[in-house]
Design a protein around this motif. Sequence first.
Motif, short mmCIF file in Angstrom:
data_model
loop_
_atom_site.label_atom_id
_atom_site.label_comp_id
_atom_site.label_asym_id
_atom_site.label_seq_id
_atom_site.Cartn_x
_atom_site.Cartn_y
_atom_site.Cartn_z
N THR A 90 53.25 29.12 -8.43
CA THR A 90 51.80 29.19 -8.62
C THR A 90 51.52 30.21 -9.71
O THR A 90 51.98 31.37 -9.64
CB THR A 90 51.10 29.63 -7.31
N ASP A 91 50.80 29.78 -10.73
CA ASP A 91 50.54 30.65 -11.87
C ASP A 91 49.41 31.62 -11.56
O ASP A 91 48.25 31.25 -11.43
CB ASP A 91 50.19 29.81 -13.10
N GLU A 92 49.77 32.89 -11.42
CA GLU A 92 48.78 33.95 -11.26
C GLU A 92 48.97 34.97 -12.38
O GLU A 92 48.82 36.18 -12.18
CB GLU A 92 48.94 34.61 -9.89
N GLY A 93 49.34 34.45 -13.53
CA GLY A 93 49.56 35.31 -14.68
C GLY A 93 51.00 35.69 -14.88
O GLY A 93 51.36 36.27 -15.91
N ASP A 94 51.87 35.33 -13.88
CA ASP A 94 53.29 35.69 -14.00
C ASP A 94 54.20 34.48 -13.83
O ASP A 94 55.36 34.61 -13.46
CB ASP A 94 53.65 36.75 -12.94
N ALA A 95 53.67 33.29 -14.11
CA ALA A 95 54.45 32.07 -13.93
C ALA A 95 55.70 32.06 -14.80
O ALA A 95 56.78 31.64 -14.36
CB ALA A 95 53.59 30.84 -14.25
N ALA A 96 55.58 32.57 -16.03
CA ALA A 96 56.75 32.59 -16.92
C ALA A 96 57.85 33.47 -16.35
O ALA A 96 59.04 33.11 -16.37
CB ALA A 96 56.33 33.07 -18.31
N ASP A 97 57.47 34.62 -15.80
CA ASP A 97 58.47 35.53 -15.22
C ASP A 97 59.14 34.89 -14.01
O ASP A 97 60.35 35.01 -13.81
CB ASP A 97 57.81 36.86 -14.83
N GLN A 98 58.33 34.22 -13.17
CA GLN A 98 58.89 33.54 -11.99
C GLN A 98 59.88 32.45 -12.39
O GLN A 98 60.93 32.30 -11.77
CB GLN A 98 57.76 32.94 -11.15
N LEU A 99 59.53 31.71 -13.44
CA LEU A 99 60.39 30.63 -13.90
C LEU A 99 61.71 31.18 -14.43
O LEU A 99 62.79 30.64 -14.13
CB LEU A 99 59.68 29.82 -14.99
N VAL A 100 61.63 32.25 -15.19
CA VAL A 100 62.86 32.87 -15.72
C VAL A 100 63.73 33.38 -14.58
O VAL A 100 64.96 33.19 -14.57
CB VAL A 100 62.52 34.01 -16.70
N ASP A 101 63.11 34.03 -13.59
CA ASP A 101 63.87 34.53 -12.44
C ASP A 101 64.57 33.39 -11.70
O ASP A 101 65.73 33.53 -11.28
CB ASP A 101 62.93 35.27 -11.47
N PHE A 102 63.86 32.28 -11.54
CA PHE A 102 64.45 31.12 -10.85
C PHE A 102 65.65 30.59 -11.62
O PHE A 102 66.69 30.29 -11.03
CB PHE A 102 63.39 30.03 -10.69
N LEU A 103 65.54 30.46 -12.91
CA LEU A 103 66.62 29.96 -13.74
C LEU A 103 67.84 30.89 -13.69
O LEU A 103 68.98 30.44 -13.61
CB LEU A 103 66.16 29.76 -15.18
N VAL A 104 67.58 32.19 -13.70
CA VAL A 104 68.66 33.17 -13.65
C VAL A 104 69.38 33.12 -12.30
O VAL A 104 70.60 33.12 -12.21
CB VAL A 104 68.13 34.60 -13.94
N GLN A 105 68.59 33.07 -11.22
CA GLN A 105 69.15 33.06 -9.87
C GLN A 105 70.03 31.81 -9.65
O GLN A 105 71.03 31.88 -8.93
CB GLN A 105 68.04 33.09 -8.81
N ASN A 106 69.68 30.70 -10.27
CA ASN A 106 70.44 29.47 -10.10
C ASN A 106 71.44 29.25 -11.24
O ASN A 106 72.01 28.16 -11.36
CB ASN A 106 69.49 28.27 -10.01
N ARG A 107 71.65 30.30 -12.04
CA ARG A 107 72.63 30.27 -13.13
C ARG A 107 72.41 29.10 -14.08
O ARG A 107 73.35 28.43 -14.50
CB ARG A 107 74.05 30.22 -12.56
N LEU A 108 71.14 28.87 -14.38
CA LEU A 108 70.78 27.79 -15.30
C LEU A 108 70.57 28.29 -16.72
O LEU A 108 70.39 27.50 -17.63
CB LEU A 108 69.53 27.07 -14.79
N VAL A 109 70.58 29.58 -16.88
CA VAL A 109 70.50 30.20 -18.22
C VAL A 109 71.52 31.31 -18.31
O VAL A 109 72.01 31.81 -17.30
CB VAL A 109 69.09 30.75 -18.52
#
Length: 258
Positions: free
Chosen positions: A239-258
């Motif tokens: 849910t975008d509350e101004g930090d959607a980009a940060d949440q997306l990056v964290d998700f990608l990092v946690q799942n070793r997608l980046v």
Amino acid sequence: MKIFVLVKEVPDTYGDRQLNLETGLADRGAGDVVLDEITERALEVALSYADKNAGTEVVALTMAPEGSTASVRRALAIGAGSAVHIADEQLAGADLGLTAEVLAAAIRRGAPDLVITGNLSTDGSGGVIPAMLAEHLGWAQATALTAVEITEDGVSGTRGADAGSQQISAPLPAVISITEALPDARFPNFKGIMAAKKKPLEVLTLADLDVSADPAVAPRTIMTAVAQKPPRAAGVKITDEGDAADQLVDFLVQNRLV
């Protein structure tokens, strides 16, 4: 030239497909069964050659339950001149090793110049039968072809690769497998459907092929466990509350997608 085409009856991918947890086998009664599309494409390769070369004999070969006659007849309706149906209760649940041995025995019996298969069935998805057949027969193999050219004494084609494509060729007799890059099969017309009823259809058993399915005689793959595929879990909702980009990056990092 005599060409054998491997055709296979599979559960319809557009219907329900169920796994019998007691036997580990696909429940064929859970939905409709059809001729695998990739094997129809393999049949089209053979028929396209036969259209241009008089005297070519195209034979559909299948290993399937006794009740699969309609699927075999479809191969005949599409254009195969005759068919060989291997049906034996001892083959229920046959693994890839036994399947390859049985099919190779039928091929030796029929003595074709070329065997054409699909590269991967939509049910078992083993993808190794073409290579196993070539090993049993001692023939050349050319697998996963995206283009095919057949001549009187050889076969050539294109195989896709990660960095481009490979041009390959092999002398006959040979086993080749094709991918979905090849054209769709022609649709059986009324004339073909009626003619299919009169075309030769030979039914063989293991005894006819002198192959044993007894694991004591020829050890096979042993299934140690079977389980239903787990239901697909819900994805992560951001849910975008101004930090959607940060949440997306964290998700990608946690799942070793980046």
